[in-house]
Structure formats: C-alpha cells, structure tokens
Design an enzyme around this catalytic site. Structure first.
Site, PDB file in Angstrom:
ATOM      1  N   GLU A 184     -36.287 -70.333 -15.401  1.00 34.04           N
ATOM      2  CA  GLU A 184     -36.828 -70.318 -16.765  1.00 34.04           C
ATOM      3  C   GLU A 184     -38.352 -70.231 -16.773  1.00 34.04           C
ATOM      4  O   GLU A 184     -39.055 -71.075 -17.339  1.00 34.04           O
ATOM      5  CB  GLU A 184     -36.362 -71.565 -17.519  1.00 34.04           C
ATOM      6  CG  GLU A 184     -34.853 -71.625 -17.653  1.00 34.04           C
ATOM      7  CD  GLU A 184     -34.332 -72.757 -18.539  1.00 34.04           C
ATOM      8  OE1 GLU A 184     -33.246 -72.613 -19.099  1.00 34.04           O
ATOM      9  OE2 GLU A 184     -35.026 -73.773 -18.673  1.00 34.04           O
ATOM     10  N   GLU A 375     -26.828 -69.536 -16.718  1.00 37.60           N
ATOM     11  CA  GLU A 375     -26.614 -70.866 -17.310  1.00 37.60           C
ATOM     12  C   GLU A 375     -26.054 -70.686 -18.704  1.00 37.60           C
ATOM     13  O   GLU A 375     -26.580 -69.887 -19.497  1.00 37.60           O
ATOM     14  CB  GLU A 375     -27.920 -71.652 -17.436  1.00 37.60           C
ATOM     15  CG  GLU A 375     -28.461 -72.212 -16.159  1.00 37.60           C
ATOM     16  CD  GLU A 375     -29.679 -73.106 -16.381  1.00 37.60           C
ATOM     17  OE1 GLU A 375     -29.756 -73.795 -17.415  1.00 37.60           O
ATOM     18  OE2 GLU A 375     -30.556 -73.086 -15.502  1.00 37.60           O
TER      19      GLU A 375
HETATM   20  C1  BG6 Z   1     -31.995 -75.418 -18.575  1.00 35.75           C
HETATM   21  C2  BG6 Z   1     -32.407 -75.841 -17.203  1.00 35.75           C
HETATM   22  O1  BG6 Z   1     -33.118 -75.473 -19.402  1.00 35.75           O
HETATM   23  O2  BG6 Z   1     -31.063 -76.174 -19.271  1.00 35.75           O
HETATM   24  C3  BG6 Z   1     -31.505 -76.859 -16.533  1.00 35.75           C
HETATM   25  O3  BG6 Z   1     -32.573 -74.736 -16.347  1.00 35.75           O
HETATM   26  C4  BG6 Z   1     -31.025 -77.838 -17.581  1.00 35.75           C
HETATM   27  O4  BG6 Z   1     -32.203 -77.456 -15.490  1.00 35.75           O
HETATM   28  C5  BG6 Z   1     -30.211 -77.079 -18.609  1.00 35.75           C
HETATM   29  O5  BG6 Z   1     -30.304 -78.909 -17.061  1.00 35.75           O
HETATM   30  C6  BG6 Z   1     -29.583 -77.956 -19.668  1.00 35.75           C
HETATM   31  O6  BG6 Z   1     -30.559 -78.739 -20.271  1.00 35.75           O
HETATM   32  P1  BG6 Z   1     -30.428 -80.321 -20.339  1.00 35.75           P
HETATM   33  O7  BG6 Z   1     -31.728 -80.755 -20.877  1.00 35.75           O
HETATM   34  O8  BG6 Z   1     -29.298 -80.597 -21.225  1.00 35.75           O
HETATM   35  O9  BG6 Z   1     -30.190 -80.768 -18.941  1.00 35.75           O
END
Ligand code: BG6
Length: 481
Positions: A184, A375
């Site tokens: 990111e 993701e």
């Molecule tokens: C993304 C990141 O922003 O979202 C991850 O690459 C992160 O590291 C994921 O865990 C989910 O966000 P969160 O804050 O719910 O863990």
C-alpha cells in the site's frame, strides 16, 4: 408474505474462473509471526506501536503489544500452511520482516537465521505446490532506520533497501517469482510512520518532506524492479496500492472535481510505477504547493523501470465532497465521506462489492497491466461455538461478503479485465494493522487469542473454511448471485 413453502429454483452455476487464476490468502510478518526478538531479529516500528496507527510510538516493546507474539506463525507456519493447502490455496502472499534479515537495516551482512526461517516457509509451500507471493516491505521498517534516519525521508534508505532486495533475490529468486515492493505504497501520505517509518509527527512533517519520502520509495521500488529483471530468473514485480473507488457525494461538478483531486493523490503512485514518469497533475500539485523535490537524473532513469503488474487491496469505497462541512467517515487509512447507500462493517468500513468491479475496470483501462487483488476481506467479531461437538464459527456474514466481492471479480473478468488472482486478507485471524486488535478477525481459521493477550493459540476451522475450499475447487462455480 405467502405461507406456502416456496421451492427455491435450482441455482444456475456461475461461470468458472480461468484455470490459471490464483486463489489464496495474504498475511504480513508483523501481524502473524510474533517471535519479535528470536533468532537475531531486530526491532521494527511495529514492535513499538502497540495501539495501532493513531498512537505515538512507545520507547520499546510493551507487554500489551499483541504483535510481539501475534499468532506465533513463526513456530506454527507448517500447521497453518497445511490448513491453507487443505482449502486448496494455489498462492500464499506473505511478507518478509526486513528486521529479521537486517536487524538494524543498515548492516553490511544479513542475518542467516532470519533468512533460514523463510527457507523453511518456502519449503512448506513447495510441499503443497502453493505459489509464494512475497511482499518485500509491509509496514515493518526496521526501528533503527526510523529512529536514526527518519525512515524514508532519508535518501539513504534507498541504498539499504537495495542491499536488502539483492539479498532476497539472490537467496529466494530461484523459487519466488512474484514480488511486491511496498505494501500500500500510497498510504505514506496518510500514515507516514506505519507506511514510511517516519518518526517526525504527521503535523510537523512538511509536504516537501512527505513527498520526498514517497519519491524515495518510488525510486527504491523501480530499482528493485530493475534488479529483479536483471537476474534473468523471470521474476515478476508488482506495485501494491490501496484501491479506493471514490464517488462524488452529489452530481455537483465541484464534488466531481473533488473526486478527481482525491483520485490523483491515490493514483499518482501507480501512474509512476506503470508509466515511469510523474504525471502532469502531480507536477502541478508540487508547483502550486511549494513542494520542491530533489529528483536526480539517475532517479528519472530508474523510474523508467516499470512494474509487470499492479496489485492492490480493496476493502471499501468512499465519497468525496467539495463541502468542507461533509464529515469524514471511518475507513481503511484513507478517510472519505460516508456513502448513504452502503452498509458498513462493525468497524464502520462501508461494504461495496460493486466498487471492486469498478476499480478493476478503472485500473485496467488506465494502465493495461495485469491486476492482482492481494487483499480483500471482512474484519468482524466472531464467536466460537460448538456445531455437532466441533468448535467453529458460523460466519455467514464473512461468506456473504467474500461471495459478493468474488462475483464482481467474475464480472470484471467478463468485462475483459486481466486478473491474475485473489488473496483474501487474513486467511487466518491475525492482529489488525490499524487498531492492533485480535478481535477484528478476518480468517477462515479462528485463532484462540484475544485482545487482552489470553488464549491458547489453538486453530479452529470456521464455516467459511469449507465455503472457500468449495469456491476454489469449483473455480468459482459455487458462488451465488
Ligand atoms: C491493509 C493492510 O491496509 O488492510 C493490512 O495492508 C491490514 O496490513 C488490512 O491488516 C486490514 O486492516 P486492519 O486495520 O483491519 O488490520
């Protein structure tokens, strides 16, 4: 409503995803490994960020930092990978902890014990024929680089990163073909400490320093791409960005223009990665905001080494308004205005499966590069219950979320978009990046660990575990809708 029992029509199977499509899950070292000081590992910024992104770093590791032990993937990776294989994963995205390989970040020689750990992880993946997809830097800059150099504000980090990637490609290049340079990368504008290892507090950081840090990361990413291509090992390098479709809050052209500007701030990073030059809108922004960057001729040459594919995280969309009174809503690092048409997760992240199709089309039309969704997932509170005497979680909400997003991926493929694969975020429960909680669970696999640090770390299959296995086995034909 009629009381007659309706006979549900037999669901028409959905079209299958391409055979080459990669299915799996994604994690990050600092959110799963634990073992924060084992086998010569140095501290990373995450080890002093116990309460998530919005709190100041502590002086050192504290017992309430869940990431210090996380879910102990460091010692349980074989069991966890076996569970991924049971679901039929063909790809697993994970990150290498920079501070395992170079504990301080600026040493001359790497730490052999750290390198050996990832050899073992790769051995295990190979045993099941799972393709590794490796993030070189996922929010875990070595703490020493943050404290002594102010992270990526310093040009010297390019050299340290270069040394690190050369070691990784030499050691693993024969078995890892897919690499992501920075997780990111466009988040550095929003969370400079977590994303860029920048210790200067956000409010004291000048726009010039912030964009200079972004520039150093962009150059480092291009340099890694160049080195990867020069190995002759057929390595494929992708950039990784937060994908966030932005909708105007109203059809007022002022709102649409606000969307354009917000889009530019996000898309600049992939524009540079795919085109090899800064776009005109970025140069105008720098000019008009007194941002004077140190960009050398060598930097310009390096930036021309563009990526092979674009990867991204997708959790939600946002709205944008020209009205300064429009309140920002909660969201994944990049805050926007709340969309009145969408539901939200328990953490306020708005759920928008169609936005995924929109962003896939937007990215494909804009760059014409293969795309990889690395993701996507739903953070939710899960309850462990017994079904037929077996502990599990009946996570129909997660199944619905993932089903609906995958249906939109299928639609985008029908639109002609080239999508390489899909890795859900957190195939196994892990520590949240933004809130540092374990109760914000994403996994198909429940981990018995809780926000207060209690728990046995035992793994349990949730209902979604079997659901995802079916989706993979049928190449998406079992999706509904
Ligand atoms: C993304 C990141 O922003 O979202 C991850 O690459 C992160 O590291 C994921 O865990 C989910 O966000 P969160 O804050 O719910 O863990």
């Amino acid at each position: 409503m009629s009381t007659e029992t309706a006979v549900a029509p037999a669901a028409t199977p959905r079209p299958r995803f391409p055979e080459s499509f990669l299915w799996g899950g994604a994690t990050a070292a600092n959110q799963v490994e634990g073992a924060y000081d084992v086998d010569g590992k140095g501290l990373s910024i995450q080890d002093v960020m116990p309460r998530g992104i919005f709190a100041a770093p502590t002086d050192g590791p504290t017992p309430d930092n869940l990431k210090l032990e996380a879910i102990d993937f460091y010692h349980r990776y074989a069991q966890d990978i076996a569970l991924f294989a049971e679901m039929g994963f063909s790809v697993f995205r994970f990150s290498i902890a920079w501070s395992r390989i170079f504990p301080n970040g600026d040493e001359e020689e790497p730490n052999e014990a750290g390198l050996a750990f990832y050899d073992r992880v790769l051995d295990e993946l190979e045993r099941y024929g799972i393709t590794p997809l490796v993030t070189i830097s996922h929010y875990e800059t070595p703490l020493h680089l943050a404290r002594a150099y102010d992270g990526w504000v310093s040009r010297e980090l390019i050299g340290f990163y270069e040394r690190y990637v050369r070691v990784l490609f030499a050691r693993y290049g024969h078995r890892v073909k897919h690499w992501l340079t920075f997780n990111e990368i466009n988040s550095v504008l929003h969370v400079p400490l977590m994303s860029g290892g920048i210790m200067t507090p956000r409010e004291e950081l000048s726009p010039t320093a912030l964009y200079q840090a972004a520039h150093h990361e962009l150059v480092a990413s291009a340099l890694a791409t160049k080195i990867a291509h020069e190995t002759g090992l057929g390595l494929q390098v992708g950039c990784m960005v937060i994908a966030m479709p932005i909708y105007p809050l109203t059809p007022d052209p002022a709102d649409v223009l606000a969307v354009m500007h917000a889009d530019h701030a996000n898309l600049m990073f992939s524009d540079v990665h795919t085109r090899g030059v800064y776009p005109g809108y970025a140069l105008r922004h720098f000019r008009e905001h007194g941002i004077e960057l140190d960009i050398t001729d060598e930097d310009r040459e390096l930036l021309r080494h563009t990526v092979d594919f674009v990867s991204f995280s997708y959790y939600m969309s946002q709205c944008e308004s020209a009205d300064p009174a429009a309140a920002p809503g909660p969201g994944n690092l990049i805050g926007g205005t709340t969309n009145p048409h969408l539901p939200a997760s328990e953490w306020g992240w708005q759920i928008d499966p169609v936005g995924l199709r929109i962003v896939l089309n937007q990215f494909w039309d804009r760059w014409g590069k293969p795309l990889f969704i690395v993701e996507n997932g739903l953070g939710a509170k899960d309850e462990l219950v017994e079904v037929d005497g077996v502990p599990t979680v009946v996570d129909d909400y997660r199944i619905a979320y993932l089903n609906d997003h995958l249906v939109q991926v299928a639609e985008a493929i029908q639109d002609g978009v080239q999508v390489l694969g899909y890795t859900t975020w957190g195939p196994i429960d892990l520590v949240s990046a933004s809130t540092a909680q374990l109760s914000k669970r994403y996994g198909f696999i429940y981990v018995d660990r809780h926000d207060d640090g209690s728990g046995t770390l035992t793994r349990y299959r949730k209902k979604s575990f079997g659901w995802y296995a079916d989706v993979i086995a049928t190449r998406g034909a079992s999706l509904r809708g």
